[in-house]
Design a protein around this motif. Structure first.
Motif: not given
Length: 104
Positions: A4-13, A65-69, A75-88
């Motif tokens: 569960r991300p904290l504050h204004d962060r999101i987990l993206v595949r 969503v579209l995010f900056g390069k 991060i890697k969770l359960d063998g899957e590569e994911l990205l944690i980014i701020r909503e901004s």
């Protein structure tokens, strides 16, 4: 997912792009750039404003969503590569239209 991300962060595949160009040329893995488009799979509750009130996020689970390069932390969770980014760091939400849904 046990995260569960904290504050204004999101987990993206990241959403992978086609391996072929419009002309039919196959792009090898070494020449590919990382996609800048992804699907939100978890979101935090929001950030606290100057007054101390919780401001909910504009994005929600399931949004494309579209995010900056260079945004976020990989991060890697359960063998899957994911990205944690701020909503901004999110540049925008991709709305599904009838034309885009047909193509997909």
């Amino acid at each position: 997912m046990p995260f569960r991300p904290l504050h204004d962060r999101i987990l993206v595949r990241r959403i992978e792009v086609d391996e072929k160009t419009a002309g039919g040329i196959i792009i090898p893995d070494t020449a590919k750039e990382k996609p800048q488009e992804g699907e939100v799979i978890a979101a935090g509750p929001g950030a606290r404003g100057d007054s101390g009130q919780l401001q909910p996020l504009d994005v929600k689970v399931g949004d494309r969503v579209l995010f900056g390069k260079w945004s976020g932390t990989e991060i890697k969770l359960d063998g899957e590569e994911l990205l944690i980014i701020r909503e901004s760091d999110v540049l925008g939400v991709i709305e599904a239209t009838g034309k885009m849904q047909k193509a997909a």
